[in-house]
Design a protein around this motif. Structure first.
Motif, PDB file in Angstrom:
ATOM      1  N   ASP A 177      71.805  16.064 -26.420  1.00  0.00           N
ATOM      2  CA  ASP A 177      72.167  15.701 -27.617  1.00  0.00           C
ATOM      3  C   ASP A 177      71.221  15.928 -28.893  1.00  0.00           C
ATOM      4  O   ASP A 177      71.660  16.618 -30.146  1.00  0.00           O
ATOM      5  CB  ASP A 177      72.858  14.246 -27.634  1.00  0.00           C
ATOM      6  CG  ASP A 177      73.964  14.359 -26.859  1.00  0.00           C
ATOM      7  OD1 ASP A 177      74.713  15.226 -26.587  1.00  0.00           O
ATOM      8  OD2 ASP A 177      74.674  13.140 -26.630  1.00  0.00           O
ATOM      9  N   VAL A 178      70.248  15.238 -28.695  1.00  0.00           N
ATOM     10  CA  VAL A 178      69.214  15.737 -29.906  1.00  0.00           C
ATOM     11  C   VAL A 178      68.648  17.031 -30.065  1.00  0.00           C
ATOM     12  O   VAL A 178      68.395  17.584 -31.208  1.00  0.00           O
ATOM     13  CB  VAL A 178      67.750  14.472 -29.702  1.00  0.00           C
ATOM     14  CG1 VAL A 178      66.999  14.679 -30.897  1.00  0.00           C
ATOM     15  CG2 VAL A 178      68.453  12.911 -29.789  1.00  0.00           C
ATOM     16  N   PHE A 179      68.360  17.726 -28.746  1.00  0.00           N
ATOM     17  CA  PHE A 179      67.952  18.795 -28.783  1.00  0.00           C
ATOM     18  C   PHE A 179      68.767  19.958 -29.554  1.00  0.00           C
ATOM     19  O   PHE A 179      68.360  20.539 -30.245  1.00  0.00           O
ATOM     20  CB  PHE A 179      67.716  19.143 -27.195  1.00  0.00           C
ATOM     21  CG  PHE A 179      67.217  20.741 -27.390  1.00  0.00           C
ATOM     22  CD1 PHE A 179      65.734  20.882 -27.278  1.00  0.00           C
ATOM     23  CD2 PHE A 179      67.778  21.629 -26.734  1.00  0.00           C
ATOM     24  CE1 PHE A 179      65.226  22.148 -27.115  1.00  0.00           C
ATOM     25  CE2 PHE A 179      67.193  22.706 -26.550  1.00  0.00           C
ATOM     26  CZ  PHE A 179      65.903  23.250 -27.003  1.00  0.00           C
ATOM     27  N   ASN A 180      70.092  19.711 -29.251  1.00  0.00           N
ATOM     28  CA  ASN A 180      71.001  20.523 -29.796  1.00  0.00           C
ATOM     29  C   ASN A 180      71.361  20.262 -31.075  1.00  0.00           C
ATOM     30  O   ASN A 180      71.945  21.119 -31.924  1.00  0.00           O
ATOM     31  CB  ASN A 180      72.360  20.851 -28.866  1.00  0.00           C
ATOM     32  CG  ASN A 180      72.166  21.106 -27.550  1.00  0.00           C
ATOM     33  OD1 ASN A 180      71.254  22.297 -27.461  1.00  0.00           O
ATOM     34  ND2 ASN A 180      72.614  20.710 -26.396  1.00  0.00           N
ATOM     35  N   ASN A 181      71.610  19.077 -31.614  1.00  0.00           N
ATOM     36  CA  ASN A 181      72.474  18.852 -32.846  1.00  0.00           C
ATOM     37  C   ASN A 181      71.330  17.838 -33.691  1.00  0.00           C
ATOM     38  O   ASN A 181      71.837  17.483 -34.987  1.00  0.00           O
ATOM     39  CB  ASN A 181      73.511  17.861 -32.421  1.00  0.00           C
ATOM     40  CG  ASN A 181      74.497  18.398 -31.427  1.00  0.00           C
ATOM     41  OD1 ASN A 181      74.794  19.587 -31.660  1.00  0.00           O
ATOM     42  ND2 ASN A 181      75.037  17.597 -30.557  1.00  0.00           N
ATOM     43  N   GLY A 182      70.345  17.619 -33.276  1.00  0.00           N
ATOM     44  CA  GLY A 182      69.216  16.758 -34.196  1.00  0.00           C
ATOM     45  C   GLY A 182      69.703  15.370 -34.348  1.00  0.00           C
ATOM     46  O   GLY A 182      70.696  14.739 -33.722  1.00  0.00           O
ATOM     47  N   THR A 183      69.161  14.708 -35.425  1.00  0.00           N
ATOM     48  CA  THR A 183      69.848  13.371 -35.755  1.00  0.00           C
ATOM     49  C   THR A 183      70.274  13.256 -37.074  1.00  0.00           C
ATOM     50  O   THR A 183      69.912  14.294 -37.946  1.00  0.00           O
ATOM     51  CB  THR A 183      68.838  12.068 -35.318  1.00  0.00           C
ATOM     52  OG1 THR A 183      67.721  12.192 -36.317  1.00  0.00           O
ATOM     53  CG2 THR A 183      68.313  12.336 -34.041  1.00  0.00           C
ATOM     54  N   ILE A 184      70.591  12.107 -37.708  1.00  0.00           N
ATOM     55  CA  ILE A 184      71.102  12.014 -39.046  1.00  0.00           C
ATOM     56  C   ILE A 184      69.932  12.047 -39.946  1.00  0.00           C
ATOM     57  O   ILE A 184      69.864  12.270 -41.095  1.00  0.00           O
ATOM     58  CB  ILE A 184      71.772  10.782 -39.599  1.00  0.00           C
ATOM     59  CG1 ILE A 184      71.102   9.248 -39.062  1.00  0.00           C
ATOM     60  CG2 ILE A 184      73.138  10.737 -38.558  1.00  0.00           C
ATOM     61  CD1 ILE A 184      71.532   8.103 -39.325  1.00  0.00           C
ATOM     62  N   TYR A 185      68.603  11.838 -39.165  1.00  0.00           N
ATOM     63  CA  TYR A 185      67.457  11.711 -40.178  1.00  0.00           C
ATOM     64  C   TYR A 185      66.448  12.984 -39.810  1.00  0.00           C
ATOM     65  O   TYR A 185      65.683  13.395 -40.470  1.00  0.00           O
ATOM     66  CB  TYR A 185      66.507  10.672 -39.535  1.00  0.00           C
ATOM     67  CG  TYR A 185      66.968   9.194 -39.910  1.00  0.00           C
ATOM     68  CD1 TYR A 185      67.442   8.712 -41.008  1.00  0.00           C
ATOM     69  CD2 TYR A 185      67.650   8.576 -38.647  1.00  0.00           C
ATOM     70  CE1 TYR A 185      67.914   7.495 -41.136  1.00  0.00           C
ATOM     71  CE2 TYR A 185      68.173   7.270 -38.942  1.00  0.00           C
ATOM     72  CZ  TYR A 185      68.334   6.872 -40.065  1.00  0.00           C
ATOM     73  OH  TYR A 185      68.999   5.520 -40.416  1.00  0.00           O
ATOM     74  N   LEU A 186      66.937  14.011 -38.840  1.00  0.00           N
ATOM     75  CA  LEU A 186      66.264  14.960 -38.501  1.00  0.00           C
ATOM     76  C   LEU A 186      67.034  16.086 -38.158  1.00  0.00           C
ATOM     77  O   LEU A 186      67.775  16.035 -37.355  1.00  0.00           O
ATOM     78  CB  LEU A 186      65.291  14.639 -37.235  1.00  0.00           C
ATOM     79  CG  LEU A 186      64.393  15.743 -36.572  1.00  0.00           C
ATOM     80  CD1 LEU A 186      63.156  16.198 -37.657  1.00  0.00           C
ATOM     81  CD2 LEU A 186      63.641  15.157 -35.540  1.00  0.00           C
ATOM     82  N   ASP A 187      66.666  17.093 -38.895  1.00  0.00           N
ATOM     83  CA  ASP A 187      67.661  18.594 -38.548  1.00  0.00           C
ATOM     84  C   ASP A 187      66.628  19.416 -37.864  1.00  0.00           C
ATOM     85  O   ASP A 187      65.548  19.691 -38.067  1.00  0.00           O
ATOM     86  CB  ASP A 187      67.789  19.299 -39.890  1.00  0.00           C
ATOM     87  CG  ASP A 187      68.538  20.513 -39.584  1.00  0.00           C
ATOM     88  OD1 ASP A 187      69.372  20.422 -38.679  1.00  0.00           O
ATOM     89  OD2 ASP A 187      68.661  21.295 -40.452  1.00  0.00           O
ATOM     90  N   ILE A 188      67.057  19.729 -36.610  1.00  0.00           N
ATOM     91  CA  ILE A 188      66.112  20.722 -35.554  1.00  0.00           C
ATOM     92  C   ILE A 188      66.610  21.902 -35.863  1.00  0.00           C
ATOM     93  O   ILE A 188      67.869  22.350 -35.350  1.00  0.00           O
ATOM     94  CB  ILE A 188      66.406  20.250 -34.115  1.00  0.00           C
ATOM     95  CG1 ILE A 188      65.872  18.706 -33.932  1.00  0.00           C
ATOM     96  CG2 ILE A 188      65.744  20.946 -33.384  1.00  0.00           C
ATOM     97  CD1 ILE A 188      66.011  17.875 -32.763  1.00  0.00           C
ATOM     98  N   ASP A 189      65.837  22.941 -36.367  1.00  0.00           N
ATOM     99  CA  ASP A 189      66.076  24.272 -36.509  1.00  0.00           C
ATOM    100  C   ASP A 189      65.601  24.986 -35.257  1.00  0.00           C
ATOM    101  O   ASP A 189      65.139  24.498 -34.189  1.00  0.00           O
ATOM    102  CB  ASP A 189      65.589  25.119 -37.790  1.00  0.00           C
ATOM    103  CG  ASP A 189      64.228  24.826 -37.657  1.00  0.00           C
ATOM    104  OD1 ASP A 189      63.324  24.961 -36.677  1.00  0.00           O
ATOM    105  OD2 ASP A 189      63.535  24.724 -38.770  1.00  0.00           O
ATOM    106  N   GLU A 190      65.857  26.468 -35.140  1.00  0.00           N
ATOM    107  CA  GLU A 190      65.709  27.230 -33.950  1.00  0.00           C
ATOM    108  C   GLU A 190      64.323  27.280 -33.815  1.00  0.00           C
ATOM    109  O   GLU A 190      63.896  27.131 -32.376  1.00  0.00           O
ATOM    110  CB  GLU A 190      66.273  28.704 -33.955  1.00  0.00           C
ATOM    111  CG  GLU A 190      66.460  29.495 -32.878  1.00  0.00           C
ATOM    112  CD  GLU A 190      67.599  28.698 -32.015  1.00  0.00           C
ATOM    113  OE1 GLU A 190      67.530  28.584 -30.821  1.00  0.00           O
ATOM    114  OE2 GLU A 190      68.579  28.009 -32.439  1.00  0.00           O
ATOM    115  N   GLU A 191      63.596  27.413 -34.673  1.00  0.00           N
ATOM    116  CA  GLU A 191      61.988  27.526 -34.345  1.00  0.00           C
ATOM    117  C   GLU A 191      61.355  26.241 -33.960  1.00  0.00           C
ATOM    118  O   GLU A 191      60.731  26.316 -32.925  1.00  0.00           O
ATOM    119  CB  GLU A 191      61.094  27.640 -35.839  1.00  0.00           C
ATOM    120  CG  GLU A 191      59.698  27.834 -35.710  1.00  0.00           C
ATOM    121  CD  GLU A 191      58.948  28.158 -37.028  1.00  0.00           C
ATOM    122  OE1 GLU A 191      57.923  28.015 -37.119  1.00  0.00           O
ATOM    123  OE2 GLU A 191      59.623  28.233 -38.099  1.00  0.00           O
TER     124      GLU A 191
END
Length: 288
Positions: free
Chosen positions: A180-194
Motif C-alpha cells: 500500500d505504501v510502496f504503490n500509493n505513498g502516505t499522506i506525508y510522503l509521495d513516492i515517485d517512480e525513481e
C-alpha cells in the motif's frame, strides 16, 4: 611558483546499497494495554549480509561479542530470553548475563547503522482512529515513512527490507501494508517512480535465517530498550542483576536514530510515539 590544483566540482557520488531489519516488542493486539513497538535498523548491505563464502563484518562482530560474553558464537540472541535467563540462556551464569549487559552499550555504539523506532500508544489509537487501525500496521507505516525518507537520497543506490516472520495472517497484513505504501505513498510522503525503483526487495525471514540472522538480532536487541526509554522507563530489567538507573543503551545509540533535520527532532522521526495528536517539541535530555 604557485601550484595549480584542479578541483572537479562534479565529483562522482559514491552510491551504496542498504538493508533494513525490523523487529517488534509488545503485543500488537489493540485490546492489550501494553504499548507496541517496531524498530528498524538500517545497515549498508555488504556490511550486514553474508552470502555464500562471503562473511560480512556484522557477523564477525556479533560472533566475537557472543564468544566474549557467552563463550560461544553458536547461539541466537533474543533479548527477552537473556533478560529472563530462559531457554538457551538458562544455562549461563549470572556473571555472563551481567557481562552481556555491561558490554552491550559499547558494542552497539561501534555498529555502523541508522535506527528507526516507532511506538504505538493503543489508548490514543482507539480514541482518535477507527477500530480497523491495527497497531502493527500503524507502526509499520510510520517505519516505512522514515525509511523512504532515508532512501530518498542521491547516495542511496538501492534498499531492501527484512522483517521477522510471524504467523501467516500477520505476514499477509504486513505485506499488504508494505505494498500500500510502496504503490500509493502516505499522506506525508509521495513516492515517485525513481524512489520506488530503489526498493529492490521485501523479505519475510525466520530469525535464524543464515543470510539475515545478525541484522534481525540487532533489531531484537534494540527494540524493547528503545521502547522503554521512549516511555521514560529504565531501558532494561534483567531478573538476575541490578541494571542501574541510567539508560546506557539509549545513550550509546542516540546519535544513530534517524532524523533528516535537527538531532533534537528525533521524536518526529526515528524515535516516534504515535498517534501524534499535538505538535511534538524537541527531545529534552531528561533520560537517566
Amino acid at each position: 611558483l604557485q601550484k595549480c590544483i584542479n578541483i572537479n566540482p562534479l565529483m562522482e557520488i559514491i552510491k551504496k546499497k542498504y538493508i533494513m531489519f525490523i523487529d517488534e516488542s509488545g503485543r500488537a493486539d489493540i485490546n492489550h494495554e501494553d504499548p507496541f513497538t517496531l524498530t528498524g535498523v538500517i545497515f549498508e548491505y555488504k556490511y550486514a549480509v553474508s552470502q555464500g563464502d562471503y562473511v560480512c563484518s556484522l557477523r564477525k562482530e556479533m560472533d566475537a561479542f557472543k564468544e566474549y560474553c557467552f563463550g560461544t558464537s553458536n547461539i541466537g540472541i533474543h533479548l527477552t530470553d537473556i533478560s529472563r535467563k530462559s531457554r538457551a540462556f538458562e544455562k549461563f551464569d549470572d556473571s555472563q548475563i551481567k557481562l552481556f549487559y555491561d558490554e552491550l552499550p559499547l558494542f552497539l555504539s561501534r555498529l555502523e547503522c541508522t535506527i528507526i523506532s516507532v511506538t504505538v500508544d493503543k489508548a490514543r489509537l482507539k480514541k482518535y482512529y477507527a477500530p480497523s487501525k491495527e497497531p502493527y500496521v500503524v507502526a509499520f507505516i510510520h517505519v516505512l515513512q522514515n525509511f523512504y525518507s532515508f532512501v530518498n537520497n542521491e547516495t542511496v543506490e538501492s534498499a531492501r527490507i527484512v522483517i521477522e516472520s510471524r504467523d501467516d495472517v500477520s505476514n499477509l497484513k504486513v505485506q499488504k501494508a508494505f505494498f500500500d505504501v510502496f504503490n500509493n505513498g502516505t499522506i506525508y510522503l509521495d513516492i515517485d517512480e525513481e524512489l520506488r525503483d530503489k526498493v529492490k526487495g521485501f523479505i519475510i525471514a525466520k530469525k535464524e535465517d543464515a543470510d539475515y540472522r545478525e541484522g534481525l538480532e540487532i533489531a531484537d536487541i534494540l527494540c524493547n530498550p528503545l521502547s522503554r526509554a521512549r516511555r521514560g522507563l529504565i531501558e532494561a530489567n534483567p531478573k538476575c542483576m541490578q541494571y542501574g538507573e541510567k539508560n546506557k543503551i539509549f545513550k550509546s545509540v542516540r546519535n544513530k536514530i534517524y532524523t533528516p533535520t535537527s538531532v533534537n527532532d528525533i521524536r518526529n522521526w526515528g524515535f516516534k510515539e504515535v498517534p501524534i495528536v499535538e505538535p511534538v517539541g524537541p527531545w529534552l535530555e531528561k533520560m537517566r
